[in-house]
Design an enzyme around this catalytic site. Structure first.
Site, PDB file in Angstrom:
ATOM      1  N   HIS A   1      -9.204  -4.081  -2.783  1.00  0.00           N
ATOM      2  CA  HIS A   1      -8.464  -3.029  -1.039  1.00  0.00           C
ATOM      3  C   HIS A   1      -9.055  -1.957  -1.327  1.00  0.00           C
ATOM      4  CE1 HIS A   1      -3.628  -2.228  -0.568  1.00  0.00           C
ATOM      5  NE2 HIS A   1      -3.939  -1.039  -0.630  1.00  0.00           N
ATOM      6  N   GLU A   2      -9.230  -0.792  -2.860  1.00  0.00           N
ATOM      7  CA  GLU A   2      -8.702   1.309  -2.735  1.00  0.00           C
ATOM      8  C   GLU A   2     -10.481   0.853  -1.593  1.00  0.00           C
ATOM      9  OE1 GLU A   2      -5.694   0.683  -4.023  1.00  0.00           O
ATOM     10  OE2 GLU A   2      -6.799   1.879  -3.291  1.00  0.00           O
TER      11      GLU A   2
ATOM     12  N   CYS B   1       1.116  -1.466  -0.084  1.00  0.00           N
ATOM     13  CA  CYS B   1      -0.533   0.061  -0.096  1.00  0.00           C
ATOM     14  C   CYS B   1       1.158   1.413  -0.547  1.00  0.00           C
ATOM     15  CB  CYS B   1      -0.962   0.056   1.053  1.00  0.00           C
ATOM     16  SG  CYS B   1      -2.142   1.294   0.913  1.00  0.00           S
TER      17      CYS B   1
ATOM     18  N   HIS C   1     -10.048   0.941   1.989  1.00  0.00           N
ATOM     19  CA  HIS C   1      -9.572   2.455   1.812  1.00  0.00           C
ATOM     20  C   HIS C   1     -10.855   3.203   2.080  1.00  0.00           C
ATOM     21  CE1 HIS C   1      -5.506   2.077   1.600  1.00  0.00           C
ATOM     22  NE2 HIS C   1      -5.009   1.605   0.821  1.00  0.00           N
TER      23      HIS C   1
HETATM   24  C1  LIG Z   1       4.260  -6.807  -0.307  1.00  0.00           C
HETATM   25  N1  LIG Z   1       4.519  -7.914  -0.847  1.00  0.00           N
HETATM   26  C2  LIG Z   1       3.689  -6.703  -2.137  1.00  0.00           C
HETATM   27  O1  LIG Z   1       3.736  -6.041  -1.369  1.00  0.00           O
HETATM   28  C3  LIG Z   1       4.043  -7.489  -3.192  1.00  0.00           C
HETATM   29  C4  LIG Z   1       5.101  -8.349  -3.764  1.00  0.00           C
HETATM   30  C5  LIG Z   1       5.412  -9.258  -4.850  1.00  0.00           C
HETATM   31  C6  LIG Z   1       4.126  -9.284  -5.776  1.00  0.00           C
HETATM   32  C7  LIG Z   1       2.811  -8.631  -5.446  1.00  0.00           C
HETATM   33  C8  LIG Z   1       1.925  -8.605  -6.661  1.00  0.00           C
HETATM   34  C9  LIG Z   1       2.974  -7.899  -3.807  1.00  0.00           C
HETATM   35  N2  LIG Z   1       2.010  -7.237  -4.058  1.00  0.00           N
HETATM   36  C10 LIG Z   1       1.114  -5.483  -4.346  1.00  0.00           C
HETATM   37  N3  LIG Z   1       2.041  -5.474  -5.348  1.00  0.00           N
HETATM   38  C11 LIG Z   1       1.886  -4.781  -6.163  1.00  0.00           C
HETATM   39  N4  LIG Z   1       2.118  -3.776  -7.099  1.00  0.00           N
HETATM   40  C12 LIG Z   1       3.010  -4.554  -8.089  1.00  0.00           C
HETATM   41  C13 LIG Z   1       4.119  -4.115  -8.680  1.00  0.00           C
HETATM   42  N5  LIG Z   1       3.590  -2.762  -9.172  1.00  0.00           N
HETATM   43  C14 LIG Z   1       4.303  -2.392 -10.037  1.00  0.00           C
HETATM   44  C15 LIG Z   1       5.842  -2.073 -10.022  1.00  0.00           C
HETATM   45  C16 LIG Z   1       6.987  -1.655 -10.808  1.00  0.00           C
HETATM   46  C17 LIG Z   1       5.989  -0.784 -12.069  1.00  0.00           C
HETATM   47  C18 LIG Z   1       4.716  -0.871 -12.606  1.00  0.00           C
HETATM   48  C19 LIG Z   1       3.616  -1.713 -11.312  1.00  0.00           C
HETATM   49 CL1  LIG Z   1       2.391  -1.659 -11.957  1.00  0.00          CL
HETATM   50  C20 LIG Z   1       2.755  -1.516  -9.116  1.00  0.00           C
HETATM   51  C21 LIG Z   1       1.470  -2.886  -8.027  1.00  0.00           C
HETATM   52  N6  LIG Z   1       0.873  -3.894  -5.883  1.00  0.00           N
HETATM   53  C22 LIG Z   1       0.198  -4.338  -4.882  1.00  0.00           C
HETATM   54  N7  LIG Z   1      -1.207  -3.476  -4.347  1.00  0.00           N
HETATM   55  C23 LIG Z   1      -2.710  -4.561  -3.623  1.00  0.00           C
HETATM   56  S1  LIG Z   1      -3.909  -4.213  -3.802  1.00  0.00           S
HETATM   57  C24 LIG Z   1      -3.242  -2.262  -4.141  1.00  0.00           C
HETATM   58  C25 LIG Z   1      -1.892  -2.673  -5.424  1.00  0.00           C
HETATM   59  C26 LIG Z   1      -1.215  -1.362  -4.949  1.00  0.00           C
HETATM   60  O2  LIG Z   1      -1.254  -0.326  -5.777  1.00  0.00           O
HETATM   61  N8  LIG Z   1      -0.739  -1.355  -3.812  1.00  0.00           N
HETATM   62  C27 LIG Z   1       0.362  -0.023  -3.601  1.00  0.00           C
HETATM   63  N9  LIG Z   1      -0.158  -5.525  -3.940  1.00  0.00           N
HETATM   64 NI    NI Z   2      -4.111   1.206  -0.520  1.00  0.00          NI
END
Ligand SMILES: CNC(=O)c1cccc(C)c1Nc1nc(N2CCN(c3ccccc3Cl)CC2)nc(N2CSC[C@H]2C(=O)NC)n1
Ligand code: NI
Length: 190
Positions: A160-161, A117, A164
């Site tokens: 998730h959103e 997040c 929030h």
């Molecule tokens: C603790 N382990 C982890 O975080 C985690 C760890 C590994 C994999 C995942 C899949 C994890 N989990 C997770 N990874 C993401 N991203 C993967 C990377 N990506 C991204 C990164 C770089 C360029 C473009 C992009 Cl697209 C951005 C988004 N996003 C979310 N969430 C939870 S739902 C809302 C969403 C969110 O936007 N969070 C900020 N979870």
């Molecule tokens: Ni969040």
């Protein structure tokens, strides 16, 4: 006039971090139709997500990548969020006002690597069980009512959103005794 207009670029300095009470508030509905200010703010949030996923811009401006952003994460008490997911078969952008979960599957899924997040500057280990399929009623940027059907990763992001908007953080769903425990009706999904 809101700071978050079409000429403003959201950076990590604008992202509210855990500890700020607004992340624990149940946010107020946005009156429909949305005002020009509401729409500009939501467009600004979507642009942030796009920027955060662009290596050039994210690198230059130190943006942490995200696929979802809710209004309270930039200090706004409004039930609205943006989602931007770009994968091999194209990009999906959502900008929604007043989303309501109208139905969901019994089966649940979770991200095997846990959730992150933008408002949480730490890794919180554990599985976050989410509905595998959801139907959401919401209003789009033009103030039209839309029914959005999602499954898998986009469904996880939406949940998730939507959390929030109700002051719920992803780690509220992690089992305190065993962070990797799963409810019976869960199967793995990336
Ligand atoms: C603790 N382990 C982890 O975080 C985690 C760890 C590994 C994999 C995942 C899949 C994890 N989990 C997770 N990874 C993401 N991203 C993967 C990377 N990506 C991204 C990164 C770089 C360029 C473009 C992009 Cl697209 C951005 C988004 N996003 C979310 N969430 C939870 S739902 C809302 C969403 C969110 O936007 N969070 C900020 N979870
Ligand atoms: Ni969040």
């Amino acid at each position: 006039m809101s700071k978050y207009n079409d000429d403003y670029m959201i950076t990590m300095d604008d992202i509210v971090r855990e500890g700020d009470p607004i992340l624990r508030k149940v946010l107020d509905e946005v009156n429909m139709p949305p005002t020009e200010e509401d729409k500009a703010e939501l467009r600004c949030m979507l642009q942030f997500l796009k920027n955060s996923q662009d290596p050039e811009i994210a690198g230059k401006c130190n943006l942490r990548a995200g696929v979802g952003l809710s209004a309270n994460q930039i200090g706004l008490n409004k039930r609205m969020f943006a989602v931007y997911i770009a994968d091999e078969d194209g990009e999906k952008a959502y900008t929604v006002f007043n989303p309501k979960l109208v139905s969901h599957s019994i089966s649940m899924i979770y991200l095997p690597q846990g959730e992150g997040c933008l408002s949480v500057d730490r890794k919180v280990d554990g599985f976050v069980p989410r509905y595998e399929r959801i139907k959401v009623k919401a209003y789009d940027l033009d103030g039209n009512e839309v029914l959005i059907k999602l499954k898998g990763y986009p469904a996880i992001v939406f949940q998730h959103e939507m959390d929030h908007l109700n002051g719920i953080m992803f780690y509220d769903h992690i089992n305190k005794d065993n962070p990797f425990a799963l409810p019976a009706n869960t199967d793995i999904r990336s």
